[in-house]
Design a protein around this motif. Structure first.
Motif, PDB file in Angstrom:
ATOM      1  N   PHE A 162       0.809  -1.208   0.000  1.00  0.00           N
ATOM      2  CA  PHE A 162       0.000   0.000   0.000  1.00  0.00           C
ATOM      3  C   PHE A 162       0.846   1.263   0.000  1.00  0.00           C
ATOM      4  N   ALA A 163       2.140   1.149   0.193  1.00  0.00           N
ATOM      5  CA  ALA A 163       2.997   2.331   0.295  1.00  0.00           C
ATOM      6  C   ALA A 163       3.153   3.048  -1.035  1.00  0.00           C
ATOM      7  N   ASP A 164       3.323   2.319  -2.138  1.00  0.00           N
ATOM      8  CA  ASP A 164       3.547   2.962  -3.424  1.00  0.00           C
ATOM      9  C   ASP A 164       2.448   3.926  -3.821  1.00  0.00           C
ATOM     10  N   PRO A 165       1.156   3.557  -3.759  1.00  0.00           N
ATOM     11  CA  PRO A 165       0.129   4.509  -4.165  1.00  0.00           C
ATOM     12  C   PRO A 165       0.134   5.779  -3.333  1.00  0.00           C
ATOM     13  N   VAL A 166       0.487   5.672  -2.080  1.00  0.00           N
ATOM     14  CA  VAL A 166       0.477   6.849  -1.213  1.00  0.00           C
ATOM     15  C   VAL A 166       1.577   7.820  -1.619  1.00  0.00           C
ATOM     16  N   PHE A 167       2.743   7.283  -2.002  1.00  0.00           N
ATOM     17  CA  PHE A 167       3.876   8.144  -2.302  1.00  0.00           C
ATOM     18  C   PHE A 167       4.057   8.411  -3.786  1.00  0.00           C
ATOM     19  N   ALA A 168       3.107   8.009  -4.611  1.00  0.00           N
ATOM     20  CA  ALA A 168       3.242   8.163  -6.060  1.00  0.00           C
ATOM     21  C   ALA A 168       2.609   9.455  -6.533  1.00  0.00           C
ATOM     22  N   HIS A 169       2.930  10.564  -5.887  1.00  0.00           N
ATOM     23  CA  HIS A 169       2.362  11.852  -6.249  1.00  0.00           C
ATOM     24  C   HIS A 169       2.679  12.163  -7.707  1.00  0.00           C
ATOM     25  N   GLY A 170       1.664  12.540  -8.447  1.00  0.00           N
ATOM     26  CA  GLY A 170       1.853  12.867  -9.849  1.00  0.00           C
ATOM     27  C   GLY A 170       1.682  11.671 -10.760  1.00  0.00           C
ATOM     28  N   ASP A 171       1.640  10.473 -10.212  1.00  0.00           N
ATOM     29  CA  ASP A 171       1.496   9.269 -11.014  1.00  0.00           C
ATOM     30  C   ASP A 171       0.022   8.844 -10.982  1.00  0.00           C
ATOM     31  N   VAL A 172      -0.811   9.570 -11.713  1.00  0.00           N
ATOM     32  CA  VAL A 172      -2.247   9.308 -11.680  1.00  0.00           C
ATOM     33  C   VAL A 172      -2.759   9.034 -13.087  1.00  0.00           C
ATOM     34  N   THR A 173      -3.840   8.286 -13.166  1.00  0.00           N
ATOM     35  CA  THR A 173      -4.496   8.042 -14.436  1.00  0.00           C
ATOM     36  C   THR A 173      -5.732   8.924 -14.492  1.00  0.00           C
ATOM     37  N   PRO A 174      -5.778   9.886 -15.408  1.00  0.00           N
ATOM     38  CA  PRO A 174      -6.947  10.759 -15.484  1.00  0.00           C
ATOM     39  C   PRO A 174      -8.223   9.962 -15.728  1.00  0.00           C
ATOM     40  N   GLN A 175      -9.270  10.333 -15.012  1.00  0.00           N
ATOM     41  CA  GLN A 175     -10.569   9.694 -15.166  1.00  0.00           C
ATOM     42  C   GLN A 175     -11.389  10.477 -16.186  1.00  0.00           C
ATOM     43  N   PRO A 176     -12.064   9.805 -17.099  1.00  0.00           N
ATOM     44  CA  PRO A 176     -12.850  10.511 -18.116  1.00  0.00           C
ATOM     45  C   PRO A 176     -13.962  11.348 -17.476  1.00  0.00           C
ATOM     46  N   VAL A 177     -14.270  12.446 -18.123  1.00  0.00           N
ATOM     47  CA  VAL A 177     -15.296  13.363 -17.631  1.00  0.00           C
ATOM     48  C   VAL A 177     -16.371  13.499 -18.707  1.00  0.00           C
ATOM     49  N   ASP A 178     -17.617  13.267 -18.323  1.00  0.00           N
ATOM     50  CA  ASP A 178     -18.744  13.422 -19.236  1.00  0.00           C
ATOM     51  C   ASP A 178     -19.133  14.896 -19.286  1.00  0.00           C
ATOM     52  N   THR A 179     -18.890  15.533 -20.408  1.00  0.00           N
ATOM     53  CA  THR A 179     -19.181  16.964 -20.547  1.00  0.00           C
ATOM     54  C   THR A 179     -20.466  17.220 -21.341  1.00  0.00           C
ATOM     55  N   THR A 180     -21.342  16.225 -21.359  1.00  0.00           N
ATOM     56  CA  THR A 180     -22.618  16.379 -22.054  1.00  0.00           C
ATOM     57  C   THR A 180     -23.355  17.593 -21.510  1.00  0.00           C
ATOM     58  N   GLY A 181     -23.838  18.420 -22.430  1.00  0.00           N
ATOM     59  CA  GLY A 181     -24.579  19.622 -22.033  1.00  0.00           C
ATOM     60  C   GLY A 181     -23.739  20.890 -22.084  1.00  0.00           C
ATOM     61  N   LEU A 182     -22.437  20.731 -22.340  1.00  0.00           N
ATOM     62  CA  LEU A 182     -21.573  21.905 -22.461  1.00  0.00           C
ATOM     63  C   LEU A 182     -21.259  22.178 -23.929  1.00  0.00           C
ATOM     64  N   GLU A 183     -21.167  23.454 -24.261  1.00  0.00           N
ATOM     65  CA  GLU A 183     -20.777  23.855 -25.608  1.00  0.00           C
ATOM     66  C   GLU A 183     -19.391  23.302 -25.909  1.00  0.00           C
ATOM     67  N   LYS A 184     -19.212  22.697 -27.085  1.00  0.00           N
ATOM     68  CA  LYS A 184     -17.900  22.198 -27.504  1.00  0.00           C
ATOM     69  C   LYS A 184     -17.007  23.384 -27.830  1.00  0.00           C
ATOM     70  N   LEU A 185     -15.746  23.314 -27.402  1.00  0.00           N
ATOM     71  CA  LEU A 185     -14.851  24.459 -27.535  1.00  0.00           C
ATOM     72  C   LEU A 185     -13.815  24.310 -28.639  1.00  0.00           C
ATOM     73  N   GLY A 186     -13.675  23.134 -29.213  1.00  0.00           N
ATOM     74  CA  GLY A 186     -12.703  22.935 -30.288  1.00  0.00           C
ATOM     75  C   GLY A 186     -11.318  22.633 -29.762  1.00  0.00           C
ATOM     76  N   GLU A 187     -10.366  22.623 -30.661  1.00  0.00           N
ATOM     77  CA  GLU A 187      -8.986  22.254 -30.335  1.00  0.00           C
ATOM     78  C   GLU A 187      -8.190  23.386 -29.709  1.00  0.00           C
TER      79      GLU A 187
END
Length: 149
Positions: A27-52
């Motif tokens: 359990f030690a590695d996850p606690v000390f792995a600051h910055g080592d994260v996997t981004p979780q997808p975000v559902d942005t349904t209902g928001l205006e698309k902003l482009g690239e």
């Protein structure tokens, strides 16, 4: 009648300590792995698309749907380091104090698109490509609702 000692045999005690040590090490590695994260997808349904092309200021400021999405997205992707409710425990900046308006937008955009790396150590990964500007501006919209001076 046989009398048994309340103390387990030495071999059993050593095995128990070894097992506990292995579990703690796992359990030690996850606690000390600051910055080592996997981004979780975000559902942005209902928001205006902003482009690239990234906007220079938050196009969703005050947008209730963006604030709702941003609260959830923050909890999924940012709270691990920046704290629940954006109340940092000292690992990363307390984002309640991020300046409101365009001045804060400039800092926010820079940090989420480029991350933070010092002396080769990742303090914050780049989230721009992983989450996209719709999700990140939604997070910024929510952050302004918890702002403190």
């Amino acid at each position: 009648m046989t009398h048994r000692s309340a103390t387990p045999p030495k071999r059993l005690r050593l095995a128990s300590f070894a097992l506990a040590g292995l579990l703690m090490a796992g359990f030690a590695d996850p606690v000390f792995a600051h910055g080592d994260v996997t981004p979780q997808p975000v559902d942005t349904t209902g928001l205006e698309k902003l482009g690239e092309t990234w906007r220079d200021s938050n196009p969703y400021r005050g947008n209730e749907r963006a604030i709702e999405i941003g609260a959830s997205a923050f909890n999924q992707n940012c709270a691990r380091c920046h704290g629940l409710g954006a109340v940092s425990g000292g690992i990363a900046p307390d984002l309640r104090y991020l300046e409101k308006g365009d001045a804060g937008d400039e800092w926010f955009k820079e940090r989420v698109t480029n991350g933070s790396i010092r002396n080769g150590v990742t303090y914050m990964p780049k989230f721009g490509e992983a989450l996209g500007q719709e999700a990140l501006w939604a997070i910024r919209s929510w952050l302004e609702t918890v702002h403190e001076e």
